[in-house]
Structures are given as C-alpha cells and as structure tokens.
Enzyme design. Sequence first.
Site, PDB file in Angstrom:
ATOM      1  CB  CYS A 196     -11.618 -10.770  -5.857  1.00 53.00           C
ATOM      2  SG  CYS A 196     -12.667  -9.388  -5.897  1.00 53.00           S
ATOM      3  NE  ARG A 239      -6.267 -13.544  -5.069  1.00 56.19           N
ATOM      4  CZ  ARG A 239      -5.792 -13.807  -6.452  1.00 56.19           C
ATOM      5  NH1 ARG A 239      -4.648 -14.193  -6.119  1.00 56.19           N
ATOM      6  NH2 ARG A 239      -6.089 -13.141  -7.449  1.00 56.19           N
ATOM      7  CD1 TRP A 298      -9.996  -5.162  -1.742  1.00 56.97           C
ATOM      8  CD2 TRP A 298     -10.156  -4.333  -3.707  1.00 56.97           C
ATOM      9  NE1 TRP A 298      -9.013  -3.768  -1.851  1.00 56.97           N
ATOM     10  CE2 TRP A 298      -9.461  -3.542  -3.158  1.00 56.97           C
ATOM     11  CE3 TRP A 298     -10.537  -3.922  -5.178  1.00 56.97           C
ATOM     12  CZ2 TRP A 298      -8.779  -2.020  -3.681  1.00 56.97           C
ATOM     13  CZ3 TRP A 298      -9.947  -2.661  -5.729  1.00 56.97           C
ATOM     14  CH2 TRP A 298      -9.286  -1.946  -4.922  1.00 56.97           C
ATOM     15  CG  ASN A 337     -11.798 -13.129  -8.487  1.00 55.55           C
ATOM     16  OD1 ASN A 337     -12.685 -12.733  -7.685  1.00 55.55           O
ATOM     17  ND2 ASN A 337     -10.686 -13.533  -8.342  1.00 55.55           N
ATOM     18  N   GLY A 338     -12.962  -9.771 -11.284  1.00 54.95           N
ATOM     19  CA  GLY A 338     -12.725  -8.834 -12.658  1.00 54.95           C
ATOM     20  C   GLY A 338     -13.907  -7.882 -12.496  1.00 54.95           C
ATOM     21  CD  GLU A 361       9.137  -1.195  -1.929  1.00 53.22           C
ATOM     22  OE1 GLU A 361       8.731  -1.908  -1.271  1.00 53.22           O
ATOM     23  OE2 GLU A 361       8.524  -0.660  -2.805  1.00 53.22           O
ATOM     24  CE  LYS A 403       6.851  -2.675   0.889  1.00 53.46           C
ATOM     25  NZ  LYS A 403       6.083  -2.355  -0.287  1.00 53.46           N
ATOM     26  CD  GLU A 415       2.294  -1.023  -0.094  1.00 43.88           C
ATOM     27  OE1 GLU A 415       1.903  -1.623  -0.813  1.00 43.88           O
ATOM     28  OE2 GLU A 415       3.438  -1.323   0.546  1.00 43.88           O
ATOM     29  CG  HIS A 471      14.443  22.633  -7.047  1.00 44.24           C
ATOM     30  ND1 HIS A 471      14.663  23.604  -7.519  1.00 44.24           N
ATOM     31  CD2 HIS A 471      15.205  21.764  -6.988  1.00 44.24           C
ATOM     32  CE1 HIS A 471      16.002  23.792  -7.890  1.00 44.24           C
ATOM     33  NE2 HIS A 471      16.536  22.436  -7.630  1.00 44.24           N
ATOM     34  CE  LYS A 480       1.656 -10.300  -2.238  1.00 43.04           C
ATOM     35  NZ  LYS A 480       2.800  -9.634  -1.897  1.00 43.04           N
TER      36      LYS A 480
END
Length: 609
Positions: free
Chosen positions: A2, A28, A75, A100-101, A482, A486, A489, A505, A604
């Site tokens: 947001c 964001r 968002w 926001n929040g 990582e 990526k 995402e 395993h 973000k």
Amino acid sequence: MCGIVGSIRTNANVVEFLTDGLKRLEYRGYDSSGIAVQTDNGLKRVRRVGRVALMEQAAKDKGIYGHTGIGHTRWATHGGVTEPNAHPHISGDLISVVHNGIIENFEAERTRLQGLGYVFESQTDTEVIAHAVHDNYKKTQDLFTTVQQACANFHGAYAIAVIANDKPSQMVVARMGCPLLIGLGKGEVFIASDVSAVVAFTREIIYLEDGDIAQLTADGVAKLIDKTGKTATRTATTSQVSLASLELGAYSHFMQKEIYEQPKAVADTAEIFLDAGFIPQNFGKNAEQVFKEIDSIKILACGTSYYSALTAKYWLESIAKIATDVEIASEYRYRDVIANPKQLVITISQSGETLDTMEALKYAQSQGHTHSLAICNVMESALPRASELVFYTRAGAEIGVASTKAFTTQLVALFGLAVTLGKVRGFISDDSEYSSALRSLPNDIQYALNLEPQITTWASKFAEKPSALFLGRGIHYPIALEGALKLKEITYIHAESYPAGELKHGPLALVDDNMPVVVIAPNDNLLDKVKANMQEVSARGGELFVFSDLDNNVEASDKVHVIRTPRHVGVLSPIVHTIPVQLLAYHVALSKGTDVDKPRNLAKSVTVE
C-alpha cells in the site's frame, strides 16, 4: 505494501502531486488506487481497480481541481479487489481517509458504528476509521481532536491521513507501526509512506514516530503530539535519495537496472569497511562495548533478508567463532523464547519497516534481550530507531519488488560484521585477506554480470516448465534458496530449494526429464559432494543447469548445462553466485511475459502480518 500520499498546495493543483506520488509508489505493490480532493464543489473522489494510470485518466476526464487532497494505492487485505474497497473512504460526504496497515479490532468497531446508524459500503477495516472520525467530528468540529479520539480506540498498525470537506486547508495524520513522513515545501506540505513519492517536490523530510499525530497546513506542522499525548517536535532532515535512482533510464525494468547497479552498491557498502577498517564503530558509538559483552547472536528477518541471515550464520560462526541462530521473524514473535541478555539480536530489512521483523524485535526486547543491531537500507526507518546499534547499507533506492542489490549489500554488511567480531573476539589479527576480498568483489560481480548472454539461452528452457529445483551445499545453500525465491516471485514457476545432500531423503522423487535442476557448484571443499548429488539427478533422467567456477572440472553434456562464474573467489563466493540466479529469474520472466517489477500478489514493503 500500500502507499499513501497527500498534500496541501497553496498555488497548485494537488492532483498533479497525488498522481505523480502514487506512480512513484507503484513498486510497493497494489491492486487499486484512488484520490480524494477538496474542490470548490465539495469533496471529489476517483477510484479505479488496476494501475494508477487508469485512475489518473479518470481524474483528468472529470476535471478535478483543488489544493488539498489525499491518495492511496491499495494491496487487498480485508475484502476483494473492487472499487468500493479501494481508498480513499468517505463518511457523510465530509470526512475522507486513506490508511495503511490493519485495524485489528475493526469488527467490534464496525458493529458499534452500525449501531449508530452508519452504513458500510466496503468490506475493509479502513472504512471504520472514516465513520469513527465522522462520528466524533460531529460533536467537536475539531479534526485533530477527532482523529486523536478515534485512534485511541484502534488496535493494530496504521498510518492514516484524514481531510474534512469543511476544513479546506487542513490535514491530520497519524502513525502507529506503519511508515509515514511529512515533506516541507514553500507554501505547501506533503505526506507519504515513502520518501520516493515526495523527493521530486521537496527534500526537507520529517519522519513521524510511532504514536505521533500531527495537524498540517500549507505552512507545515501546526501541531504534533507523541504517543503519550504530549506536544512534541520532530526535526526535519534533508533526504539524500537521488531522483536518478527512481528513474529507469536506459533499462527495461527496475529489476534489470538494480541487478546492474550491484557492483557500485556493493562497492559503496564495502567502502565503509575499507576506509575505516573493520572497527566496531561502523555499527554505532557503543558497538565496541556491546560486542565485548555478547556471547551469541540471534538474527530475525523475513524473505530475502532471511536468506542473507542464513548466509551470515556461516561467516559469523567460522570467522568470529560466535554461536548464531537465525529465525523467521513472523515465527519467532509467536513462540515462547528463552531470553539471553548477552545475546545480540540482529534484525535485517531493506525498508526498515517490515512489520513482522519490527514486532519480533519488540518481542525480543520485552523478553529481556538488551542488545540489538539493525541492518537496513533506509535511513530513519522504524527498525534503526528501535535498535541500539545500526548499520545502513548503501544500496540506494530499490524499486523492483524482487530484491537484488539490497540482498547483496546486506551480505557485505554481515560479512563486515563477522570480520569485526572476529577481531574484537581475538580470532583475527590480520584482516588483509578479508579487505582484499572486498576490494575485488565489485569486479567479480561485473564478471558474473557479463555472463548474461549465456544465461539468456537457458531462459526458454525454463519458461514452459511447471517447477524447478535448486540445490546448494554449505554456505551456498542459502543462495540456492534465494534463486528459487526469485524464480517464484517474478515468473510464477513453482520452485523449491534443498541442501544437495538432502536430495536422496525425499526430493529426488520429484526429478524427471521435465524438472530442471539448478545447482550452485563452486570450487570449494564441498564440490565433490555436490558432483555426487548431480550424478543422482542425472541417473534419474534429470536435466542439470550448473553455475560453477572457471577453475573446476564440472563438465558439460547434453543434459548438463554449465555456466562458469569467475575463478572461485573464496569467502565471498556466495555474493558472486547470487548474480547468475538473479539474471536467470529475470530472463525467464521476460520469456513468460510476466510483470517483472510488480509481480502479482506481492508488495515491496510488507507492513502487515
């Protein structure tokens, strides 16, 4: 996650700033946007699902003009992606709010306000703010007092901006747990959740603290109280954020730009250690005493920052000989913990505002942890302010949702910390080897960037695959993690990562000729083990994509594709091997045609749980 903007502009149409600011906050993450403006004909609002450009065009079509307004990119958390759920929210054609929040007790507030006759048009928690403020405002006609009273009833994290249609040159803002700043201009004032939204208009910034409530006019801050209700002042600072860092320039995407900015970002961050040396003072004026007192380390982080922490564990235990524990912040904060006052709690966050990490730090402190260090890329953000020590990386503004240069600069900071602690604890007398490795790092990264044409040829092989597997061992296992993140995402391909020794395993059951397997295989002491794991894949018909070093003997074949990064660079090899997995994800995303900088469902700065 947001974005909030707002402004009072004496001599200009506020819509210009609102739309420009929201565009700069698109990175964001959001799914809808809107603005509300005080005009000569009352409060006017425009909201649209989708990109800011759609809302901007609608505002132009309606000819909206005014000097005071607020805007928001949403968002979705409470309620679906619909126009009625988009911000700003309005109550009684009088009060407009962006937020926001999360208001955790919104259901109780909603029931209370419905009992007072308020009709809710959305499914959001934000609408309770608008109605609660409106209910109080009818009694007081004082916007500042009204917002203060409303906030006293809210539980959760929020950043709020409120305007009233009959107060055309006034705005009230409040912050608790979510970032919010004030920008000061001449005859104009701005608010935003991120400095990138305002630096094209002003560089004089006031960062609000948790619990602050401020009344704004075009001349600046007319009134400000802190969380205790007492009058307070907040000093303005001059933002050093470069406008150039917020523009694409010659690049196609911010992610591409930021991948290629890594030699400079890493060099700028390493410069702190190369100029001053590996000294405790790089982490704060009290760091030397703290470093002498601690007997262990706990690192709290989320997402990519968590993977940098996992990498750092190897450095801290091998170089500094200090026991290090790494935890996902959102898990740590909800379990019983055993506090150790001699343990250093390190938090890592690009934005410095990650709510789960912030709350994990608060929890650690409440349990008796006295020493804390924040590693962050954003000056004056929440985590540094709440921490005893701080180290700011020099990545510069990072716009792409998928972190790249923030990750590698975090690794440089953590490596510097390991060497510094090694010296303080008496395990290092000569740090020249580590200094030399840092000096060489930017060139080693540039070499890895030059491999892009080879990596591009792999992209089409991945684009149509439903899944991928990433393998690594030792300190390179977090880099495999990582790499898988990526790919997930920005390409939406399912990807998992395992320590290569774990393959037999269970995960080996997934391997077939339709499962690409990416292997991080540097020429270190585990190479022979990794090669044995690669044989396990080949024996099951799997296709291997290997990132290796120039100086090893991993051989290519029809189903073993090899790209060689520079000669093995030793202790900093994880940073160099990060580059090719970033480039791989980027080019697979291009092949699939996904939105590289704004991947679906992601944000973000994650300022909610």
